[in-house]
Design an enzyme around this catalytic site. Structure first.
Site, mmCIF file in Angstrom:
data_model
loop_
_atom_site.group_PDB
_atom_site.id
_atom_site.type_symbol
_atom_site.label_atom_id
_atom_site.label_comp_id
_atom_site.label_asym_id
_atom_site.label_seq_id
_atom_site.Cartn_x
_atom_site.Cartn_y
_atom_site.Cartn_z
ATOM 1 N N HIS A 150 2.990 10.755 0.713
ATOM 2 C CA HIS A 150 3.913 10.263 1.753
ATOM 3 C C HIS A 150 5.388 10.455 1.377
ATOM 4 O O HIS A 150 6.176 10.934 2.183
ATOM 5 C CB HIS A 150 3.658 8.773 2.017
ATOM 6 C CG HIS A 150 2.250 8.477 2.464
ATOM 7 N ND1 HIS A 150 1.814 8.715 3.740
ATOM 8 C CD2 HIS A 150 1.174 7.975 1.801
ATOM 9 C CE1 HIS A 150 0.538 8.361 3.857
ATOM 10 N NE2 HIS A 150 0.122 7.916 2.686
ATOM 11 N N HIS B 32 0.861 -1.189 0.000
ATOM 12 C CA HIS B 32 0.000 0.000 0.000
ATOM 13 C C HIS B 32 0.899 1.241 0.000
ATOM 14 O O HIS B 32 0.654 2.166 -0.752
ATOM 15 C CB HIS B 32 -0.930 -0.008 1.219
ATOM 16 C CG HIS B 32 -1.859 1.164 1.278
ATOM 17 N ND1 HIS B 32 -2.938 1.234 2.108
ATOM 18 C CD2 HIS B 32 -1.867 2.336 0.608
ATOM 19 C CE1 HIS B 32 -3.577 2.382 1.933
ATOM 20 N NE2 HIS B 32 -2.933 3.068 1.031
ATOM 21 N N GLU C 294 0.703 7.935 -3.757
ATOM 22 C CA GLU C 294 1.470 7.564 -2.564
ATOM 23 C C GLU C 294 2.735 8.424 -2.435
ATOM 24 O O GLU C 294 3.083 8.867 -1.349
ATOM 25 C CB GLU C 294 1.835 6.071 -2.596
ATOM 26 C CG GLU C 294 0.639 5.158 -2.383
ATOM 27 C CD GLU C 294 0.014 5.295 -0.990
ATOM 28 O OE1 GLU C 294 0.739 5.225 0.005
ATOM 29 O OE2 GLU C 294 -1.214 5.480 -0.911
#
Ligand code: 5GP
Length: 226
Positions: free
Chosen positions: A117, A60, A113
């Site tokens: 992040h 993920h 992502e």
């Protein structure tokens, strides 16, 4: 006196700028390397496009996180996702380890992502290193196999306790992972579904460390892995 006041104001201003810079460019304590169980995504989200979700844990994300608030930092200032920095050889590996299990748009998922992040740890891992390191972690810690060796395999009826699932991972990796669960939507069921296994790494994403148990699965509610 006036001189002292203006120097003090300047100092406060400089500190405020420094604080804003640190917050927006990402200050974090450790990394969460999050693997997900695709069938659970597809049970809890209506938009899953794949009729037969993958039967192995996929990435993920790799999330720089703070002990005080593991959901932070996010969306830091820095270079946005650039697909060309994920070289073709790595890209083809990521299509297996890090697929978009919800809508099939792998590149968009990687971009989301990275932007949310990866931008917060880019002083430590540039874009290529961020995806390469994630790929290495996925290859080194095969959660699907670890659970299989402990006879924990997808099953519609069997239930597990939190420690049933954590124990074999802890034995295989020598570090404590964190589990995250989801409840089955629109169901009064007295069980939860295993959704994610988190492994934690130090600030440099090199040393595997114990995870703190934070919110993830409910205590004393049976877990299904199906
Ligand atoms: P985060 O944004 O903090 O990385 O994780 C939460 C989000 O990730 C949720 O909105 C969820 O929909 C999304 N997500 C998890 N797995 C996938 C996936 O395989 N594909 C896409 N597109 N989104 C995903």
């Amino acid at each position: 006196m006036a001189m002292l006041k203006s120097s003090l104001a300047l100092l406060v201003l400089a500190f405020a700028f420094f604080f804003c810079y640190v917050m927006s460019s990402g200050s974090y304590d450790y990394f969460q390397f999050v693997q997900q169980w695709p069938p659970t995504n597809c049970r809890v989200r209506t938009k899953c496009s794949n009729p037969r979700p993958l039967q192995y844990f996929t990435i993920h994300g790799l999330w720089p996180s703070n002990y005080s608030n593991p959901k932070m930092p996010s969306n830091c200032i820095g270079s946005q996702f650039n697909e060309s920095k994920v070289y073709p050889r790595l890209r083809s590996k990521l299509r297996i380890s890090w697929p978009d299990v919800e809508s099939g748009n792998d590149t968009k998922f990687w971009g989301d992502e990275w932007n949310k992040h990866g931008t917060c740890s880019q002083r430590i891992l540039n874009q290529f290193q961020y995806f390469e390191r994630s790929q290495q972690m996925w290859r080194s810690y095969n959660i699907t196999n670890i659970l299989k060796k402990a006879q924990i395999v997808p099953n519609a009826t069997q239930t597990w306790s939190y420690s049933d699932i954590v124990s074999p991972i802890k034995t295989a990796t020598n570090r404590t992972p964190l589990l995250r669960c989801k409840s089955q939507p629109k169901s009064q069921a007295n069980f939860q579904l295993l959704h994610e296994v988190v492994l934690c790494f130090d600030y440099n994403a090199l040393v595997h460390i114990d995870c703190n148990r934070t919110a993830g699965c409910w205590n004393n509610v049976d877990i299904k892995f199906q």
